[in-house]
Design a protein around this motif. Sequence first.
Motif, PDB file in Angstrom:
ATOM      1  N   UNK A  67      29.755  28.918  37.194  1.00 26.28           N
ATOM      2  CA  UNK A  67      30.595  28.491  38.304  1.00 26.28           C
ATOM      3  C   UNK A  67      32.057  28.376  37.914  1.00 26.28           C
ATOM      4  N   UNK A  68      32.336  28.116  36.639  1.00 21.34           N
ATOM      5  CA  UNK A  68      33.726  28.060  36.199  1.00 21.34           C
ATOM      6  C   UNK A  68      34.448  29.378  36.447  1.00 21.34           C
ATOM      7  N   UNK A  69      33.732  30.488  36.259  1.00 17.03           N
ATOM      8  CA  UNK A  69      34.294  31.808  36.522  1.00 17.03           C
ATOM      9  C   UNK A  69      34.322  32.093  38.014  1.00 17.03           C
ATOM     10  N   UNK A  70      33.249  31.715  38.699  1.00 16.69           N
ATOM     11  CA  UNK A  70      33.170  31.966  40.133  1.00 16.69           C
ATOM     12  C   UNK A  70      34.301  31.277  40.886  1.00 16.69           C
ATOM     13  N   UNK A  71      34.601  30.040  40.510  1.00 16.60           N
ATOM     14  CA  UNK A  71      35.665  29.305  41.198  1.00 16.60           C
ATOM     15  C   UNK A  71      37.010  29.971  40.948  1.00 16.60           C
ATOM     16  N   UNK A  72      37.251  30.391  39.707  1.00 12.42           N
ATOM     17  CA  UNK A  72      38.508  31.097  39.417  1.00 12.42           C
ATOM     18  C   UNK A  72      38.630  32.343  40.277  1.00 12.42           C
ATOM     19  N   UNK A  73      37.527  33.064  40.445  1.00 12.53           N
ATOM     20  CA  UNK A  73      37.550  34.273  41.245  1.00 12.53           C
ATOM     21  C   UNK A  73      37.792  33.964  42.716  1.00 12.53           C
ATOM     22  N   UNK A  74      37.181  32.884  43.229  1.00 12.41           N
ATOM     23  CA  UNK A  74      37.387  32.517  44.623  1.00 12.41           C
ATOM     24  C   UNK A  74      38.832  32.071  44.871  1.00 12.41           C
ATOM     25  N   UNK A  75      39.405  31.359  43.915  1.00 15.05           N
ATOM     26  CA  UNK A  75      40.809  30.947  44.044  1.00 15.05           C
ATOM     27  C   UNK A  75      41.710  32.172  44.053  1.00 15.05           C
ATOM     28  N   UNK A  76      41.418  33.101  43.166  1.00 13.52           N
ATOM     29  CA  UNK A  76      42.197  34.351  43.153  1.00 13.52           C
ATOM     30  C   UNK A  76      42.092  35.068  44.501  1.00 13.52           C
ATOM     31  N   UNK A  77      40.935  34.999  45.131  1.00 11.61           N
ATOM     32  CA  UNK A  77      40.721  35.697  46.390  1.00 11.61           C
ATOM     33  C   UNK A  77      41.566  35.165  47.531  1.00 11.61           C
ATOM     34  N   UNK A  78      41.975  33.889  47.468  1.00 11.47           N
ATOM     35  CA  UNK A  78      42.810  33.340  48.540  1.00 11.47           C
ATOM     36  C   UNK A  78      44.290  33.328  48.161  1.00 11.47           C
ATOM     37  N   UNK A  79      44.608  33.745  46.929  1.00  6.50           N
ATOM     38  CA  UNK A  79      46.006  33.766  46.493  1.00  6.50           C
ATOM     39  C   UNK A  79      46.765  34.886  47.194  1.00  6.50           C
ATOM     40  N   UNK A  80      48.063  34.686  47.358  1.00  5.11           N
ATOM     41  CA  UNK A  80      48.928  35.716  47.911  1.00  5.11           C
ATOM     42  C   UNK A  80      49.320  36.701  46.808  1.00  5.11           C
TER      43      UNK A  80
END
Length: 504
Positions: free
Chosen positions: A133-146
Motif C-alpha cells: 500500500x505504501x507504493x499504491x498510495x504514492x501512485x494514487x497521489x501521482x495520479x491526481x497531481x497536475x
Amino acid sequence: MGEIRNFKSGNQDEPPPHGSMPRRLAAIIVGDIASYSRIMQADEEGTHVRVKRIERDIIQPSIIEHHGSLVKTTGDGFIAIFDSPVEAVRCSIVIQQNLIGRNASLPKHSRLEYRIGVNLGDVIVEPDDIYGDGVNIASRIEGIAQPGQVYISGAIYEQIKHKVVCGYESLGDRKVKNITDPVRVYRVLPDADAVGSTRGRRENTLIFLLAITLLIIATGVLWYLLAQPGRINEQAATPTVAPAASPQEAATQSPQPTPSLASAPPSPSPSPAPSPSATPPREPEMIAIRGGSFAMGSNDDPTERPVHQVAIKPFSIGKYPVTVQEWNECAAAKACGFTATGKDDAPVSNVSWADAQQYAAWLAQATKKPYRLPSEAEWEYAARGGTQTKYWWGDKLQPGMAGCKDCGDLAAEQPAKVGSFKPNPFGLYDMGGGIDQWVEDCWHKTYQGAPGDGSAWSSGDCSSHVLRSGSWKNDSRYVRPSNRDGYDTNVRYPTHGFRVALSP
C-alpha cells in the motif's frame, strides 16, 4: 500510469514462504508523463528517445545524488525508493525544475511533463520491485497531481515540513482508489513565499505598487517645485506697478531671469555612460593548433564508430573553456541571454548550444575576428594533443589528471576553476572532464557519412548538437577524447559549457 497492474498489496491468497519478503519503511516516488499516449501517437520513435534521455540525464542522476534507488522504469514513468523522506522530496523538486529547462523551448503540446507523487509507507522489497500500500498510495497521489507538480502524502509532510525550504499547500483529505482511509495530500511549492492566500498576496502586491506610485508622484512634484522658485513667486505675487528704481538699486537688485521650461536653455546633461560594448571585450586566451591528420573515433562505443581519417586545417582554440567573467561581459552588453553566477574563473555552465552561438557571434562582432565554436573533429584533434591513446596521458586512468566523478578528485557540487588540472601536450586545459563542451556539429548517432576535412557536420536533424569532454558529474568514460554525446539544441543544462575557436 493508469491502473497499478504491477503493484501488489501484499494481501495475497497464498503468501510466499516466511523470510522471502523483507519489509521496510521507505519514502516512495512514483512519476509518470502526462498525456503520454497522445504524445506517443504523434511521434512514437522520437518520444521514446526523448523519454530515455530524460531518464538518463535527469531522473537517474537526481535519484543517485539524493541517495535513492531507481526501482524500475515503466515506459511512461518510474518508481524510486529512499530511506529519507527529505531526500525523496528534494529529488522530486530537482527533477521537476530540470524538466522546466528541458521543456522551455518546446511547444506546449509536445512537452514531456511528469506528475510526481511521494509517500512514506511500509513496503515489501524484492530484488527488482517493491510492493504494498505504501507504493499504491504514492501512485494514487501521482495520479491526481497536475503536470509539472509534486504532490506528497500527509505522512511525508509531517517528516519534512520543517526541513525542506519550500512551501506546501494543503489539498485536504482525498479518497483514493482501493485505499480504505482517505489520504491527506499536499502540493509542494518550491518557492516558500508562495505559501498562503493567492488573493491576499495579490492585494498586498497592489497596495505596495500603489504606495510606490504615490511616492514617485510626490517626489516628482517636490522636485518640480524646488527647481522653479521664480515661477512659484511669479504666480503667487499680486500684479502691481513697482516704483522706478535708481540706477544704483537697479545695479544691485536687478532680478535674475525667471526660469522657464520653454525658454530656459537646457542644463548640460551628464555624459552618458559608455555602453559595455564600447570597451573591447576580454578575449579568451587562444592556442594556435597546427594542421595535420588523425584517426578520429574509437571502437569503445557505437557512437564513436567507424574510426576514420580526418585532415585538419590550422586553427586556434580556447586555452580554457569560456569563463563566468568572459560570459558576463556578453551579458552586460545585452548580447547573451542571462547573467551567469559563480566565481569569475569558473567555466560558465547551464548554457545551451544556442547560448554558445550568441556568445561567439557577439565576440566576433565586437573584435572583428572570426570567432566560432570548434567543429567536432577540431575539438577531438585538439583534445588528443597529438596522441592516439585512450586518454591524452595514456591508456590507463591516472588520479588528478581531470575533473570527473571517479578521476581521483573529491566530489564537488560544481566544476573546479579553469586550469585546475594539467594541460595536454598542446597546452590546452580541461579537454576532458570539468564541463561538457558544445561544438558546432549537429548530432549523428555514428560517424557514417561524416566529413573528412575537419569541417562541422551541419546536415541532417539539428534539433540536437554534439557535446564533448564530459563533466565533473560524469565518470571517467566521458573524459576520453573520443567520447561524444548529443543534447537538445535550445535546452540549458547545469553541466554544459563551451570553448571558442578562431579561424586563421
